[in-house]
Design an enzyme around this catalytic site. Structure first.
Site, short mmCIF file in Angstrom:
data_model
loop_
_atom_site.label_atom_id
_atom_site.label_comp_id
_atom_site.label_asym_id
_atom_site.label_seq_id
_atom_site.Cartn_x
_atom_site.Cartn_y
_atom_site.Cartn_z
N CYS A 132 -58.94 4.93 -79.32
CA CYS A 132 -58.31 3.56 -79.16
C CYS A 132 -57.28 3.54 -78.11
O CYS A 132 -56.99 2.28 -77.61
CB CYS A 132 -57.37 3.06 -80.55
SG CYS A 132 -55.86 3.94 -80.65
N ASP A 173 -42.19 22.96 -88.84
CA ASP A 173 -42.72 24.43 -88.42
C ASP A 173 -43.90 24.77 -89.15
O ASP A 173 -44.31 25.86 -88.70
CB ASP A 173 -41.74 25.07 -88.18
CG ASP A 173 -40.89 25.28 -89.45
OD1 ASP A 173 -41.35 25.37 -90.59
OD2 ASP A 173 -39.58 25.91 -89.41
N CYS A 181 -55.47 8.60 -76.92
CA CYS A 181 -56.51 8.60 -77.86
C CYS A 181 -57.91 8.18 -77.42
O CYS A 181 -58.10 7.31 -76.57
CB CYS A 181 -56.16 7.78 -79.02
SG CYS A 181 -57.19 7.96 -80.51
N HIS A 197 -40.27 14.74 -91.77
CA HIS A 197 -40.15 14.33 -90.29
C HIS A 197 -41.58 14.99 -89.60
O HIS A 197 -41.59 15.24 -88.41
CB HIS A 197 -38.87 15.17 -89.73
CG HIS A 197 -37.73 14.75 -90.22
ND1 HIS A 197 -36.57 15.24 -90.02
CD2 HIS A 197 -37.44 13.19 -90.54
CE1 HIS A 197 -35.42 14.52 -90.49
NE2 HIS A 197 -36.25 13.20 -90.88
N ASP A 215 -25.30 33.22 -95.16
CA ASP A 215 -26.73 33.33 -94.46
C ASP A 215 -27.69 32.97 -95.29
O ASP A 215 -27.61 33.58 -96.61
CB ASP A 215 -26.91 34.49 -93.78
CG ASP A 215 -28.01 34.79 -93.10
OD1 ASP A 215 -28.47 34.41 -92.08
OD2 ASP A 215 -29.01 35.64 -93.76
N SER A 245 -29.36 22.58 -93.94
CA SER A 245 -29.10 21.22 -93.10
C SER A 245 -28.06 21.07 -93.19
O SER A 245 -27.12 21.08 -94.08
CB SER A 245 -30.13 20.50 -94.24
OG SER A 245 -29.98 19.01 -93.58
P1 NAD Z 1 -29.67 21.33 -88.15
O1 NAD Z 1 -29.88 21.92 -87.21
O2 NAD Z 1 -28.77 19.73 -88.16
O3 NAD Z 1 -28.80 21.95 -89.29
C1 NAD Z 1 -29.04 23.20 -89.59
C2 NAD Z 1 -27.85 23.87 -90.47
O4 NAD Z 1 -28.30 25.14 -90.75
C3 NAD Z 1 -26.67 23.95 -89.74
O5 NAD Z 1 -25.76 23.39 -90.35
C4 NAD Z 1 -26.56 25.47 -89.21
O6 NAD Z 1 -25.11 26.07 -89.35
C5 NAD Z 1 -27.30 26.12 -90.69
N1 NAD Z 1 -27.73 27.45 -90.37
C6 NAD Z 1 -28.66 27.54 -89.44
N2 NAD Z 1 -29.07 28.95 -89.44
C7 NAD Z 1 -28.69 29.33 -90.72
C8 NAD Z 1 -28.62 30.52 -91.54
N3 NAD Z 1 -29.35 31.65 -91.13
N4 NAD Z 1 -28.04 30.57 -92.68
C9 NAD Z 1 -27.43 29.81 -93.18
N5 NAD Z 1 -27.12 28.34 -92.45
C10 NAD Z 1 -27.99 28.63 -91.41
O7 NAD Z 1 -30.77 20.77 -88.88
P2 NAD Z 1 -31.39 19.66 -89.80
O8 NAD Z 1 -30.34 19.40 -91.04
O9 NAD Z 1 -32.79 20.44 -90.46
O10 NAD Z 1 -31.71 18.23 -88.90
C11 NAD Z 1 -32.02 18.74 -87.85
C12 NAD Z 1 -33.65 18.00 -87.70
O11 NAD Z 1 -34.15 18.72 -86.55
C13 NAD Z 1 -34.64 18.02 -88.75
O12 NAD Z 1 -34.87 16.94 -89.04
C14 NAD Z 1 -35.66 18.55 -88.17
O13 NAD Z 1 -36.80 17.59 -88.27
C15 NAD Z 1 -35.57 19.02 -86.95
N6 NAD Z 1 -35.79 20.42 -86.57
C16 NAD Z 1 -36.68 21.15 -87.05
C17 NAD Z 1 -36.89 22.58 -86.83
C18 NAD Z 1 -37.69 23.55 -87.69
O14 NAD Z 1 -38.84 22.94 -88.09
N7 NAD Z 1 -37.60 24.57 -87.83
C19 NAD Z 1 -36.04 23.11 -85.90
C20 NAD Z 1 -35.01 22.38 -85.24
C21 NAD Z 1 -34.97 20.91 -85.55
#
Ligand code: NAD
Length: 252
Positions: A161, A109, A158, A126, A241, A199
């Site tokens: 290419c 993001d 593209c 990613h 949080d 995560s």
């Molecule tokens: P995930 O969604 O699997 O895990 C997010 C974790 O954060 C969850 O366990 C959730 O309970 C916790 N969480 C959410 N809000 C919280 C808060 N305010 N406080 C504490 N904990 C909180 O995400 P991941 O492990 O990053 O894997 C998902 C994949 O999805 C990533 O590889 C990423 O590329 C992609 N993704 C990215 C975004 C982004 O860029 N913001 C958003 C969604 C998915």
């Protein structure tokens, strides 16, 4: 050790940060929910609404490419409105203080860059959804250009290419970026404090970095509002949080 409450968790984290010389944060979607971007696996998260599109399906079908771009543009107001939250700002504060050489993120993001990290110091495992790339030659494209072509005639190819253009993110089934993996490995192996923040630690190979850091001698902190499979090996688990936990470390 699981912090018994938020206050003692913040205090223990403060002590670990004070003792550390090289801190490497590793972030997932949970750090950006405060900024209004849904994560993947929480109730109402992106996973529950749209099955992710695997890379081979994107390559094989123009209908699937249209669907991928339709979803991406549907998310554009959310990404465009997002501003760094307390978690991003706290990590940027540690970075400015000189203890954080770079950050490793699964997020796409761009919010760590917006919070003050130099782009070179954000290791994106990613990719990044705020621009696009040709999957053949790698040429980068701005999203407004893609949107205009998409509105006229569907997912564009593209102009150099002829291969499909895709958001510059890594899809399931797509090769991981070698340079980012190498840099994340070096960072995990050479820090003394590794902070895994927001995560679920279920997406591999990214989820291997907290364990790698721990095995190389770093202290490991996990900040996540639900349990993860690596809580057992962490020196400190803060199950609260992220904004609340990291807010006290924002220094501007
Ligand atoms: P995930 O969604 O699997 O895990 C997010 C974790 O954060 C969850 O366990 C959730 O309970 C916790 N969480 C959410 N809000 C919280 C808060 N305010 N406080 C504490 N904990 C909180 O995400 P991941 O492990 O990053 O894997 C998902 C994949 O999805 C990533 O590889 C990423 O590329 C992609 N993704 C990215 C975004 C982004 O860029 N913001 C958003 C969604 C998915």
């Amino acid at each position: 050790m699981i912090a018994k409450d938020l206050h003692s968790g913040v205090e223990a984290l403060g002590n670990l940060i004070a003792e550390a010389s090289i801190i490497v944060p590793f972030t997932g979607a949970g750090i950006s929910t405060e900024s209004g971007i849904p994560d993947f696996r929480s109730p109402g998260g992106l996973w529950t609404r749209n099955r992710p599109i695997p890379f081979d399906e994107f390559v094989a079908s123009s209908d699937v490419r249209d669907e991928a771009w339709r979803r991406r543009f549907a998310m554009e107001p959310t990404f465009a409105a997002a501003k760094p939250g307390r978690g991003h700002r706290a990590l940027a504060s540690l970075y400015r203080a000189g203890k954080v050489p770079a950050i490793v993120t699964q997020n796409i993001d761009n919010l760590h860059q917006m919070s003050g990290f130099k782009s070179d110091h954000v290791v994106e495992l990613h990719g990044n959804t705020t621009y696009a790339r040709c999957i053949g030659c790698g040429r980068a494209y701005e999203l407004p250009w893609v949107k205009q072509r998409f509105d006229e005639s569907g997912a564009p190819d593209c102009t150099d290419c002829g291969d499909p253009i895709k958001a510059a993110t890594i899809s399931f089934g797509q090769a991981m970026p070698e340079d980012a993996m190498r840099r994340a490995t070096e960072l995990a192996q050479h820090c003394d404090l590794f902070l895994a923040i927001g995560s679920s630690l279920v997406v591999w190979p990214a989820a291997g970095f907290p364990m790698m850091a721990k095995n190389c001698g770093a202290k490991l902190v996990i900040i996540n509002n639900e349990p993860t499979e690596q809580d057992d090996i962490a020196d400190l688990v803060i199950r609260h949080d992220i904004g609340e936990t990291l807010g006290p470390f924002v220094s501007n």
